[in-house]
Design a protein around this motif. Structure first.
Motif, PDB file in Angstrom:
ATOM      1  N   ILE A 160     -32.480 -33.487 -22.465  1.00 46.82           N
ATOM      2  CA  ILE A 160     -33.140 -32.213 -22.118  1.00 46.82           C
ATOM      3  C   ILE A 160     -33.743 -31.565 -23.354  1.00 46.82           C
ATOM      4  CG2 ILE A 160     -31.662 -31.846 -20.078  1.00 46.82           C
ATOM      5  CD1 ILE A 160     -30.668 -29.285 -21.777  1.00 46.82           C
ATOM      6  N   GLU A 163     -37.048 -33.091 -23.709  1.00 49.72           N
ATOM      7  CA  GLU A 163     -37.993 -32.581 -22.709  1.00 49.72           C
ATOM      8  C   GLU A 163     -38.406 -31.139 -23.006  1.00 49.72           C
ATOM      9  OE1 GLU A 163     -36.684 -35.384 -18.912  1.00 49.72           O
ATOM     10  OE2 GLU A 163     -35.729 -33.447 -19.126  1.00 49.72           O
ATOM     11  N   ALA A 294     -27.834 -38.172 -13.234  1.00 47.45           N
ATOM     12  CA  ALA A 294     -29.109 -38.747 -13.694  1.00 47.45           C
ATOM     13  C   ALA A 294     -29.047 -39.049 -15.192  1.00 47.45           C
ATOM     14  CB  ALA A 294     -30.255 -37.785 -13.400  1.00 47.45           C
ATOM     15  N   PHE A 295     -28.260 -38.284 -15.919  1.00 48.76           N
ATOM     16  CA  PHE A 295     -28.159 -38.482 -17.369  1.00 48.76           C
ATOM     17  C   PHE A 295     -26.844 -39.150 -17.769  1.00 48.76           C
ATOM     18  CE2 PHE A 295     -31.173 -34.905 -17.005  1.00 48.76           C
ATOM     19  CZ  PHE A 295     -32.236 -35.446 -17.693  1.00 48.76           C
ATOM     20  N   ARG A 382     -36.324 -41.927 -22.726  1.00 48.75           N
ATOM     21  CA  ARG A 382     -37.717 -42.231 -22.364  1.00 48.75           C
ATOM     22  C   ARG A 382     -38.662 -41.916 -23.514  1.00 48.75           C
ATOM     23  NH1 ARG A 382     -35.873 -40.556 -17.517  1.00 48.75           N
ATOM     24  NH2 ARG A 382     -36.416 -41.759 -15.671  1.00 48.75           N
ATOM     25  N   PHE A 384     -42.226 -40.627 -24.859  1.00 45.56           N
ATOM     26  CA  PHE A 384     -43.276 -39.716 -24.415  1.00 45.56           C
ATOM     27  C   PHE A 384     -44.538 -39.963 -25.229  1.00 45.56           C
ATOM     28  CE2 PHE A 384     -39.621 -36.530 -23.561  1.00 45.56           C
ATOM     29  CZ  PHE A 384     -39.339 -37.156 -22.365  1.00 45.56           C
TER      30      PHE A 384
ATOM     31  N   SER B 292     -38.139 -31.735 -16.342  1.00 42.92           N
ATOM     32  CA  SER B 292     -37.232 -32.872 -16.247  1.00 42.92           C
ATOM     33  C   SER B 292     -37.908 -34.085 -15.623  1.00 42.92           C
ATOM     34  CB  SER B 292     -36.012 -32.498 -15.408  1.00 42.92           C
ATOM     35  OG  SER B 292     -35.246 -33.659 -15.184  1.00 42.92           O
ATOM     36  N   ILE B 293     -37.980 -35.164 -16.380  1.00 45.00           N
ATOM     37  CA  ILE B 293     -38.590 -36.397 -15.878  1.00 45.00           C
ATOM     38  C   ILE B 293     -37.585 -37.179 -15.036  1.00 45.00           C
ATOM     39  CG2 ILE B 293     -39.454 -38.661 -16.619  1.00 45.00           C
ATOM     40  CD1 ILE B 293     -41.561 -36.484 -16.687  1.00 45.00           C
ATOM     41  N   ALA B 294     -36.307 -37.051 -15.364  1.00 51.49           N
ATOM     42  CA  ALA B 294     -35.284 -37.756 -14.578  1.00 51.49           C
ATOM     43  C   ALA B 294     -35.318 -37.303 -13.119  1.00 51.49           C
ATOM     44  CB  ALA B 294     -33.902 -37.516 -15.174  1.00 51.49           C
ATOM     45  N   PHE B 295     -35.714 -36.062 -12.891  1.00 51.35           N
ATOM     46  CA  PHE B 295     -35.746 -35.533 -11.520  1.00 51.35           C
ATOM     47  C   PHE B 295     -37.173 -35.427 -10.977  1.00 51.35           C
ATOM     48  CE2 PHE B 295     -31.709 -33.835 -13.216  1.00 51.35           C
ATOM     49  CZ  PHE B 295     -30.842 -34.355 -12.274  1.00 51.35           C
TER      50      PHE B 295
END
Lengths: 391, 391
Positions: A160, A163, A294-295, A382, A384, B292-295
């Motif tokens: 996070i 992000e 998810a994480f 991920r 970017f 949030s890319i995971a979601f």
């Protein structure tokens, strides 16, 4: 020795406590010669005292596998403080339900309970083996290199922060203060440094409870960063203290061992607004930090399964009053192995970030910490892409 | 008409604004007869005025595809208020750089800019086609059924509410108040109702800005739920108002169009603590809600790519002063199609939740909203498992 096996969860849940449950149940089912039924105490030690059990060995494998992707505790947990007579009652409950093995999954407080139940069983003359499964998001359990729960909380903060940094750099109009869990130890906040591994963007500063908070210094640094970059990202642990050891935000609510404070991130954002006149905001994911599937870190999940299975094996092998710990196998690639630690070595000892993991200015981590932490968060974050002016 | 195509991002980013960028660039490259180079304005309309461009048509496909998983704006964005002379300058900059097509990606404010640039180009006698790509996490853009950005923000809130609910029910010792983005419209907070689709666990109440907040009523409901369930999960929009229309928390900072308020979630948690003596906490993921890319919702991402490509095609087809909108194709399975909307129909009109989507008691949504929202969040949420006492 043959009998039932009981699993009890204690304290706040993590993203992988159910993975340890999966590991323990799966292992126990492999030993029908020693284990009759596998029970889960519904609602932690309180549930054990109320004799509220479910039969996990009867759950179909397909449903059991959902534990690997279920956050929080599928059998509940509790934070009830326990008295000496509670342990004696637990020993009697074990006898009544033919429970010969108890696995306590928890942090420092639960390992304390683990040790006391072990002694109570000896005192009551009840033949029960008690083994601890470590669990913490804060990574504050002593002796073990790390414990299940931390890797996922660390991955959450790293992801996070990556992000939010991307967001703040693309619209550089404010200071963003992200609040990580961990009141007394800064391990989770520190893990935000791993946000930098993807594409160089990450937190500008990391505030840890291991270093005193000095307001003037904080404001000077923010001002300087804001002048240079526009958007600024700061990660803070939820438990910063003044040089005299008092919390930088006053407590607003106290019950037993739990103290509720105002939000440190909102406090820091308000300081920036009021003292510097710079726009600031706070992001406090709170419980999401410990409950996000998810994480979930794949390494953390695998180690959690292993911890559960190992604790089960240890109990069946005759161990008693021990907790499963992890240590690293030396070598260029990350590998861990388990070992057993007498619970009295871990009971209520709180482990903080060592000096060699904190940067000299106290507002960041060292490369040694990054190297230590990186394997625990699992797969790489991920990647970017960002474009710069060319014409 | 042949020339360069410029893409400009405006306002706060979303999890899929870069997906629209990908769609627009990819489509533009298919028309070398009409489009020479594809530029991105670095830093929104301010970047356009400073003539800070990057050449997106020269970016290798492999790197371009990273846009689909990059949150925030890969070319930056801005919230600079624009004056009449800025639009005239933009028109001249288009002429200077041989820009014949401008795609503005943004929300209500950006569609306003889109319309004004269109008129300025006409006034300056510059032959430029201006088309809008809709973007919002708040879902507050008029005329279109929904717009890219909302589906991912909705999925984020649904997923974390599901996870936090799982946490709170497994350790039912407090009231948790989750804060969703959306100051004037409650669409995102409302989407938390989809948390219930997985295993029945979700928010106990949803507070929307479309309904006045009445403190006594709130406290009564919390007390009743707490007595019944122990743990309580409440989702609130960040912009609740008193019956007189004033914010329930005072503004702490104002700059131009932006007003910063204290956190509504912390305010509600403090009310529960101070007036009911019940433990309460707040979770305010803040920017994570939009980054949030995971979601990221797969449906949202796909529609974002389509919106970018459609806007490009519309401009190349001679359309001007229009925005791409989405409407549903009637039928049992979700399907959407695009259509073009004159920007003056959307400029600065703010769309709120209609009455038929809000429950009679004002503290939840209706089944009609759930049906409307479900397809937008993409794949089903993860299924969790919970065990109950049996013995």
């Amino acid at each position: 020795m043959k009998g039932n096996l009981l699993i009890v969860h204690g304290g706040a849940p993590t993203a992988v406590i159910n993975s340890s449950l999966y590991g323990a149940v799966t292992e126990a089912k492999k030993h029908p010669d020693q284990v009759d039924k596998v029970y889960g105490a519904i609602g932690g030690s309180g549930g054990m005292l109320r004799e509220q059990f479910c039969e996990l060995s009867a759950v179909p494998e397909e449903e059991l596998r959902l534990l690997l992707q279920t956050p929080a505790s599928a059998i509940g947990t509790s934070r009830d403080p326990l008295e000496a007579e509670d342990y004696a009652n637990m020993a009697r409950i074990c006898k009544k339900h033919d429970i010969k093995y108890v696995l306590f999954n928890g942090g420092n407080g639960s390992m304390d309970a683990c040790g006391k139940l072990y002694k109570a069983c000896v005192a009551e003359g009840v033949d029960v083996r008690v083994v601890g499964i470590p669990k913490t998001i804060d990574n504050d359990i002593a002796v073990t290199d790390h414990a299940p729960g931390f890797g996922s909380a660390a991955r959450y903060i790293a992801a996070i922060t990556s992000e939010v940094s991307q967001d703040v750099r693309s619209l550089p109009i404010h200071v963003s203060v992200i609040e990580a869990m961990g009141r007394n130890a800064g391990w989770i906040a520190a893990a935000s440094a791993l946000a930098r591994s993807g594409n160089g963007d990450g937190p500008d500063m990391i505030y840890l409870p291991e270093r005193p908070f000095i307001e003037e210094e904080f404001l000077e640094r923010v001002l300087e960063l804001h002048r240079k970059k526009g958007g600024v990202v700061i990660v803070t642990s939820e438990g910063l203290c003044n040089p005299d050891g008092s919390s930088i935000v006053p407590p607003i609510f106290k019950v037993g061992r739990s103290v509720y404070y105002g939000d440190v991130s909102a406090h820091l954002a308000n300081l920036v607004i009021q003292k510097l006149g710079i726009k600031a905001r706070s992001e406090k994911p709170g419980i999401c930090n410990r409950s996000s599937i998810a994480f979930q870190s794949s390494v953390d999940r695998e180690e959690a399964v292993i911890a559960g299975a190992e604790a089960c094996r240890a109990a069946l092998n005759g161990e008693n009053g021990v907790m499963v710990g992890f240590r690293r196998v030396p070598g260029p690639v990350y590998k861990s192995e388990t070992f057993l630690i007498p619970v009295e070595q871990v009971m209520l000892h709180e482990r903080k970030m060592p000096d060699e993991f904190i940067s000299a200015d106290g507002r960041d981590v060292t490369p040694a910490f990054v190297d230590w932490c990186r394997p625990l968060i699992g797969e790489e974050l991920r990647r970017f892409v960002t474009f710069k002016p060319q014409l």
